[in-house]
Design a protein around this motif. Structure first.
Motif, PDB file in Angstrom:
ATOM      1  N   ASN A 107      80.860 -40.132  -2.884  1.00 42.64           N
ATOM      2  CA  ASN A 107      80.748 -38.802  -3.496  1.00 42.64           C
ATOM      3  C   ASN A 107      79.449 -38.104  -3.130  1.00 42.64           C
ATOM      4  OD1 ASN A 107      83.248 -39.001  -4.698  1.00 42.64           O
ATOM      5  ND2 ASN A 107      82.446 -39.921  -6.589  1.00 42.64           N
ATOM      6  N   ALA A 108      78.575 -38.815  -2.429  1.00 43.80           N
ATOM      7  CA  ALA A 108      77.301 -38.196  -2.034  1.00 43.80           C
ATOM      8  C   ALA A 108      77.556 -37.110  -0.990  1.00 43.80           C
ATOM      9  CB  ALA A 108      76.362 -39.262  -1.469  1.00 43.80           C
ATOM     10  N   HIS A 109      76.733 -36.072  -1.013  1.00 41.79           N
ATOM     11  CA  HIS A 109      76.798 -35.032   0.024  1.00 41.79           C
ATOM     12  C   HIS A 109      75.829 -35.442   1.139  1.00 41.79           C
ATOM     13  CE1 HIS A 109      77.945 -31.689  -3.088  1.00 41.79           C
ATOM     14  NE2 HIS A 109      78.206 -32.886  -3.582  1.00 41.79           N
ATOM     15  N   PRO A 110      75.917 -34.915   2.332  1.00 41.97           N
ATOM     16  CA  PRO A 110      76.858 -33.934   2.840  1.00 41.97           C
ATOM     17  C   PRO A 110      78.276 -34.517   2.965  1.00 41.97           C
ATOM     18  CG  PRO A 110      74.885 -34.021   4.210  1.00 41.97           C
ATOM     19  CD  PRO A 110      74.821 -35.157   3.271  1.00 41.97           C
ATOM     20  N   HIS A 111      79.262 -33.586   2.887  1.00 39.46           N
ATOM     21  CA  HIS A 111      80.650 -33.956   3.152  1.00 39.46           C
ATOM     22  C   HIS A 111      80.982 -33.495   4.565  1.00 39.46           C
ATOM     23  CE1 HIS A 111      81.674 -35.610  -0.731  1.00 39.46           C
ATOM     24  NE2 HIS A 111      80.816 -34.716  -1.205  1.00 39.46           N
ATOM     25  N   CYS A 112      81.432 -34.437   5.370  1.00 40.70           N
ATOM     26  CA  CYS A 112      81.676 -34.135   6.787  1.00 40.70           C
ATOM     27  C   CYS A 112      83.173 -34.226   7.066  1.00 40.70           C
ATOM     28  CB  CYS A 112      80.933 -35.133   7.674  1.00 40.70           C
ATOM     29  SG  CYS A 112      79.158 -35.029   7.441  1.00 40.70           S
ATOM     30  N   ILE A 113      83.740 -33.131   7.545  1.00 41.87           N
ATOM     31  CA  ILE A 113      85.157 -33.115   7.956  1.00 41.87           C
ATOM     32  C   ILE A 113      85.187 -32.520   9.364  1.00 41.87           C
ATOM     33  CG2 ILE A 113      87.518 -32.334   7.395  1.00 41.87           C
ATOM     34  CD1 ILE A 113      86.467 -33.573   4.901  1.00 41.87           C
ATOM     35  N   ASP A 114      85.755 -33.227  10.310  1.00 43.68           N
ATOM     36  CA  ASP A 114      85.823 -32.772  11.714  1.00 43.68           C
ATOM     37  C   ASP A 114      84.420 -32.364  12.204  1.00 43.68           C
ATOM     38  OD1 ASP A 114      88.476 -33.277  11.396  1.00 43.68           O
ATOM     39  OD2 ASP A 114      89.033 -31.194  11.071  1.00 43.68           O
ATOM     40  N   ASP A 115      84.288 -31.089  12.610  1.00 41.40           N
ATOM     41  CA  ASP A 115      83.000 -30.635  13.161  1.00 41.40           C
ATOM     42  C   ASP A 115      82.031 -30.153  12.076  1.00 41.40           C
ATOM     43  OD1 ASP A 115      84.907 -28.478  12.708  1.00 41.40           O
ATOM     44  OD2 ASP A 115      83.390 -27.146  13.563  1.00 41.40           O
ATOM     45  N   ILE A 116      82.462 -30.194  10.813  1.00 40.43           N
ATOM     46  CA  ILE A 116      81.728 -29.529   9.723  1.00 40.43           C
ATOM     47  C   ILE A 116      80.947 -30.536   8.879  1.00 40.43           C
ATOM     48  CG2 ILE A 116      82.129 -28.358   7.477  1.00 40.43           C
ATOM     49  CD1 ILE A 116      82.587 -26.499   9.775  1.00 40.43           C
ATOM     50  N   ALA A 117      79.718 -30.162   8.496  1.00 35.27           N
ATOM     51  CA  ALA A 117      79.014 -30.882   7.424  1.00 35.27           C
ATOM     52  C   ALA A 117      78.591 -29.843   6.399  1.00 35.27           C
ATOM     53  CB  ALA A 117      77.802 -31.625   7.958  1.00 35.27           C
ATOM     54  N   LEU A 118      78.752 -30.188   5.128  1.00 36.50           N
ATOM     55  CA  LEU A 118      78.526 -29.197   4.083  1.00 36.50           C
ATOM     56  C   LEU A 118      77.824 -29.813   2.868  1.00 36.50           C
ATOM     57  CD1 LEU A 118      80.832 -26.446   2.844  1.00 36.50           C
ATOM     58  CD2 LEU A 118      80.323 -28.241   1.212  1.00 36.50           C
ATOM     59  N   VAL A 119      76.874 -29.087   2.296  1.00 38.91           N
ATOM     60  CA  VAL A 119      76.265 -29.480   1.014  1.00 38.91           C
ATOM     61  C   VAL A 119      76.508 -28.355   0.012  1.00 38.91           C
ATOM     62  CG1 VAL A 119      74.510 -31.072   1.886  1.00 38.91           C
ATOM     63  CG2 VAL A 119      73.998 -28.622   1.796  1.00 38.91           C
ATOM     64  N   HIS A 120      76.579 -28.723  -1.255  1.00 40.01           N
ATOM     65  CA  HIS A 120      77.002 -27.766  -2.287  1.00 40.01           C
ATOM     66  C   HIS A 120      76.239 -28.009  -3.581  1.00 40.01           C
ATOM     67  CE1 HIS A 120      80.397 -27.153  -5.495  1.00 40.01           C
ATOM     68  NE2 HIS A 120      79.716 -26.030  -5.386  1.00 40.01           N
ATOM     69  N   ASN A 121      75.857 -26.927  -4.227  1.00 36.15           N
ATOM     70  CA  ASN A 121      75.336 -26.978  -5.596  1.00 36.15           C
ATOM     71  C   ASN A 121      76.206 -26.064  -6.442  1.00 36.15           C
ATOM     72  OD1 ASN A 121      73.812 -26.897  -7.961  1.00 36.15           O
ATOM     73  ND2 ASN A 121      72.404 -25.363  -7.145  1.00 36.15           N
ATOM     74  N   GLY A 122      76.795 -26.591  -7.513  1.00 37.07           N
ATOM     75  CA  GLY A 122      77.636 -25.759  -8.374  1.00 37.07           C
ATOM     76  C   GLY A 122      78.891 -26.507  -8.767  1.00 37.07           C
ATOM     77  N   ILE A 123      79.857 -25.768  -9.295  1.00 32.01           N
ATOM     78  CA  ILE A 123      81.130 -26.385  -9.683  1.00 32.01           C
ATOM     79  C   ILE A 123      82.262 -25.475  -9.225  1.00 32.01           C
ATOM     80  CG2 ILE A 123      82.652 -26.907 -11.628  1.00 32.01           C
ATOM     81  CD1 ILE A 123      80.406 -28.011 -13.152  1.00 32.01           C
ATOM     82  N   ILE A 124      83.242 -26.054  -8.535  1.00 28.14           N
ATOM     83  CA  ILE A 124      84.416 -25.277  -8.134  1.00 28.14           C
ATOM     84  C   ILE A 124      85.490 -25.512  -9.191  1.00 28.14           C
ATOM     85  CG2 ILE A 124      86.152 -24.918  -6.309  1.00 28.14           C
ATOM     86  CD1 ILE A 124      83.186 -24.175  -5.589  1.00 28.14           C
ATOM     87  N   GLU A 125      85.808 -24.454  -9.950  1.00 29.23           N
ATOM     88  CA  GLU A 125      86.693 -24.619 -11.109  1.00 29.23           C
ATOM     89  C   GLU A 125      88.138 -24.876 -10.702  1.00 29.23           C
ATOM     90  OE1 GLU A 125      85.849 -21.050 -13.249  1.00 29.23           O
ATOM     91  OE2 GLU A 125      83.823 -21.757 -13.735  1.00 29.23           O
ATOM     92  N   ASN A 126      88.558 -24.336  -9.558  1.00 28.53           N
ATOM     93  CA  ASN A 126      89.957 -24.549  -9.145  1.00 28.53           C
ATOM     94  C   ASN A 126      90.070 -25.660  -8.088  1.00 28.53           C
ATOM     95  OD1 ASN A 126      88.619 -22.957  -7.279  1.00 28.53           O
ATOM     96  ND2 ASN A 126      90.442 -21.827  -6.647  1.00 28.53           N
ATOM     97  N   ALA A 127      89.129 -26.609  -8.139  1.00 28.83           N
ATOM     98  CA  ALA A 127      89.129 -27.682  -7.130  1.00 28.83           C
ATOM     99  C   ALA A 127      90.418 -28.499  -7.165  1.00 28.83           C
ATOM    100  CB  ALA A 127      87.923 -28.591  -7.335  1.00 28.83           C
ATOM    101  N   ALA A 128      90.956 -28.751  -8.376  1.00 28.36           N
ATOM    102  CA  ALA A 128      92.157 -29.589  -8.471  1.00 28.36           C
ATOM    103  C   ALA A 128      93.340 -28.911  -7.770  1.00 28.36           C
ATOM    104  CB  ALA A 128      92.486 -29.864  -9.938  1.00 28.36           C
ATOM    105  N   GLU A 129      93.509 -27.593  -8.037  1.00 24.35           N
ATOM    106  CA  GLU A 129      94.621 -26.865  -7.374  1.00 24.35           C
ATOM    107  C   GLU A 129      94.439 -26.879  -5.855  1.00 24.35           C
ATOM    108  OE1 GLU A 129      94.336 -22.821  -8.943  1.00 24.35           O
ATOM    109  OE2 GLU A 129      93.721 -23.788 -10.817  1.00 24.35           O
ATOM    110  N   LEU A 130      93.204 -26.622  -5.416  1.00 22.07           N
ATOM    111  CA  LEU A 130      92.949 -26.574  -3.970  1.00 22.07           C
ATOM    112  C   LEU A 130      93.200 -27.935  -3.333  1.00 22.07           C
ATOM    113  CD1 LEU A 130      89.719 -24.359  -3.977  1.00 22.07           C
ATOM    114  CD2 LEU A 130      91.968 -23.697  -3.109  1.00 22.07           C
ATOM    115  N   ARG A 131      92.797 -28.979  -4.047  1.00 17.47           N
ATOM    116  CA  ARG A 131      92.998 -30.339  -3.534  1.00 17.47           C
ATOM    117  C   ARG A 131      94.494 -30.607  -3.348  1.00 17.47           C
ATOM    118  NH1 ARG A 131      90.708 -35.952  -4.072  1.00 17.47           N
ATOM    119  NH2 ARG A 131      88.671 -35.045  -4.302  1.00 17.47           N
ATOM    120  N   ASP A 132      95.304 -30.227  -4.371  1.00 14.85           N
ATOM    121  CA  ASP A 132      96.757 -30.437  -4.278  1.00 14.85           C
ATOM    122  C   ASP A 132      97.323 -29.695  -3.071  1.00 14.85           C
ATOM    123  OD1 ASP A 132      96.651 -31.986  -6.455  1.00 14.85           O
ATOM    124  OD2 ASP A 132      97.411 -30.490  -7.874  1.00 14.85           O
TER     125      ASP A 132
END
Ligand code: F6R
Length: 605
Positions: free
Chosen positions: A85-110
């Motif tokens: 669960n540690a950041h950065p999160h790396c997917i393909d060519d992307i690495a990303l760090v985030h501060n905050g909360i994504i409220e619709n994360a569950a819907e997006l994940r589905d």
């Protein structure tokens, strides 16, 4: 909560990122990580559960190479602290760090799972990395621009891509993000102290901004790609202000900085003729308001309790004090005759910001009492009065709190003079005593050994009660909060008069009672409370005025403070209680600057 740092420039990115993360660890310390792109265009990432030191030890000297990189220190929201669960999160060519909360994360994940994406963490952040990684072909900023409208919640993000290793892309919505301005170098961070060793000039992003940072310059746009000009500002904080300077803990250093911080916060506002300078527009608004509503969280809320007493006593203005987290969800009866004073060290506390937004919607005048220049709250409110505490890195608030109290007391004096309800003689008397407060704080620090020996007696307690009345009550609440948050000893603060309504049942020899005695109409009443406690074998540790034989006689231990006008007493009693709490925690071997589960800047609800 969560700290972000990013670098692009001529040097190895990790050196600046590690330094920045060290200075940001007060924002969270559940995990740390860094991603960088090397000269061959390979994206690499290291991340570990635990404090930054765990990562440093794991990596040894073997860092991810590259002249562009991003780093993160985490305060866990979605997903427990873990390597995955540690950041950065790396997917393909992307690495990303985030501060905050994504409220619709569950819907997006589905939605992403249905599209065949695979998740390796429990975080809300990973959905953002997927969304950006999915939109291929465009420039990195376009990919970020496409992902962002799908997000609901609070975020500041920093993204790098191995497909465009010449740029860092950042975006901000309701979580702080600053860009450091330096020739030939691109710098971003959650907070000013992270970059102070690199620059003192900053650009403060606004919600909705997307910025592309290259070595050659900075380009800020809105979500539609329309160029935005954000001016840079120079901050008068020096790099050494954000260092420990030989002290064992930041908190100890910051306690010792109180006399200077107090002097800076008071002196700039008191004119040579002894009058207080607060802008007339602010005084007019306060004086003509139907009521003042003070809102804040935690220790800053305790400063609000002092403000209520001061505004009522010195300026005859009806004042209420609200926890921002409650006010924001209440049917608060605010209108254009209300004045809302928001108090915050960081100026980034999510609940306080939300309460101010609500107040603004209802037409209230809003005033920020803030320490961090150009913070979100400072920019949001109609007026701002800065405390001059300097950077506060220790998670537990010390000098920031006492300077908040000082600025609020000065406001109340000025409002009382403006309304002509406070006589010139009384005002001059209080102001003259206020100018002496830094000297009194010095003498408290000179007697630190006394406080340390009180701490030595308190440290074996399982539980402690703090009592005070009038101006001693906010100090009692603060003393209890400070003790519990850094030493993990259970402590409660009560108004002395409430003792008989329940808490006296807790009194027994093993529960120390810390009594804050403040001169004024309730002084004798508090002495009576102390007597009641003693009659039940309670051990009383008193903080109170010098040359007071009755208090000396009643208390098991007494720490005296200078005799000052009651309105000024919390400036001294609070400082003494903070020092006691510090030494209890230190003697117990607690992690004073980074207490468990806490983070300094509470940028999520
Ligand atoms: C306690 C402490 C916290 C903060 C609270 C508000 O020692 O530091 O209770 O006072 O999180 O933070 P600010 O003042 O930044 O809004």
């Amino acid at each position: 909560m969560c700290g972000i740092v990013g670098y692009i420039g001529p040097d190895e990115a990790w050196t600046t990122i590690v330094e920045g993360l060290k200075r940001l660890e007060y924002r969270g310390y559940d995990s740390a990580g860094i991603a960088a792109i090397d000269s061959q265009g390979t994206l690499r990432c290291v991340r570990r559960k635990g404090k930054l030191n765990v990562l440093l030890n794991a990596v040894g000297g073997d860092w991810v190479p590259g002249k562009i990189g991003i780093g993160h220190t985490r305060w866990a929201t979605h997903g427990r602290p873990s390597d995955e669960n540690a950041h950065p999160h790396c997917i393909d060519d992307i690495a990303l760090v985030h501060n905050g909360i994504i409220e619709n994360a569950a819907e997006l994940r589905d939605m992403l799972l249905a599209q065949g994406q695979r998740f390796t963490s429990e975080t809300d952040t990973e959905v953002i990395a997927h969304l950006i990684a999915l939109s291929k072909g465009d420039s990195l900023e376009e990919r970020v621009r496409k992902a962002i409208p799908q997000l609901r919640g609070a975020y500041s993000i920093a993204v790098i891509s191995s497909q465009s290793p010449d740029r860092l892309v950042v975006a901000k919505q309701a979580s702080p993000l600053v860009i450091g301005v330096k020739d030939g170098v691109g710098l971003i961070a959650s907070d000013i102290p992270a970059l102070l060793d690199q620059t003192q000039t900053f650009i403060f992003l606004e919600d909705g901004d997307i910025a592309v940072i290259k070595q050659s310059g900075i380009n800020i746009t809105d979500i539609n790609g329309k160029a935005i000009n954000r001016p840079s500002k120079t901050i008068e904080w020096s790099p050494t202000m954000a260092e420990k300077g030989g002290y064992k803990h930041f908190m100890h250093k910051e306690l010792h900085e109180q006399p200077r911080a107090m002097a800076d916060s008071i002196r700039g506002r008191v004119r040579a003729d002894g009058t207080v300078h607060i802008p007339e527009e602010i005084l007019h608004k306060c004086a003509s308001s139907s009521r003042i509503v003070v809102c804040a969280c935690g220790s800053s809320w305790h400063a609000g309790l002092v403000a209520r007493l001061a505004f009522e006593d010195l300026a005859d203005i009806a004042t209420e004090v609200e926890l921002a987290s409650e006010l924001r969800y209440r049917k608060a009866l605010l209108d254009n005759r209300s004045v809302v004073i928001a108090i915050s060290q960081s100026g980034e506390t999510a609940d306080t910001i939300a309460a101010v937004k609500l107040a603004k919607e209802r037409g209230a005048t809003t005033i920020a009492i803030v320490n961090v220049m150009e913070s979100s709250l400072a920019r949001l409110c109609d007026h701002v009065l800065y405390t001059q505490a300097g950077p506060e890195i220790g998670v537990a608030s010390t000098k920031a709190l006492t300077t908040q109290m000082a600025v609020l007391i000065l406001m109340a004096i000025a409002a009382g003079q403006y309304k002509q309800v406070l006589s010139e003689t009384s005002a001059q008397h209080i102001i003259a005593q206020m100018l002496e407060i830094p000297r009194h704080l010095e003498s408290i620090l000179e007697r630190e050994e006394e406080l340390k020996s009180i701490a030595n007696e308190l440290k074996s307690a399982q539980s402690a009660l703090f009592i005070g009345r009038s101006y001693g009550y906010p100090a009692a609440l603060e003393g209890a909060l400070k003790l519990k948050e850094i030493s993990y000893i259970h402590a409660e603060g009560y108004a002395g008069g409430e003792l008989k309504h329940g808490p006296i049942a807790l009194v027994e020899p093993r529960v120390p009672i810390v009594a804050i005695a403040t001169e004024g109409p309730t002084y004798d009443k508090l002495l009576a409370n102390i007597a009641e406690v003693k009659a039940r074998e309670g051990r009383v540790y008193a903080i109170g005025p010098e040359n007071e034989p009755r208090l000396a006689h009643e208390a098991h231990r007494l720490f005296t403070i200078a005799r000052v006008h009651p309105v000024l007493s919390p400036l001294l009693t609070t400082a003494a209680l903070q020092i006691i709490a510090y030494h209890v925690a230190d003697q117990l071997g607690a992690d004073v600057d980074q207490p468990r589960n806490l983070a300094k800047s509470v940028t999520v609800e």
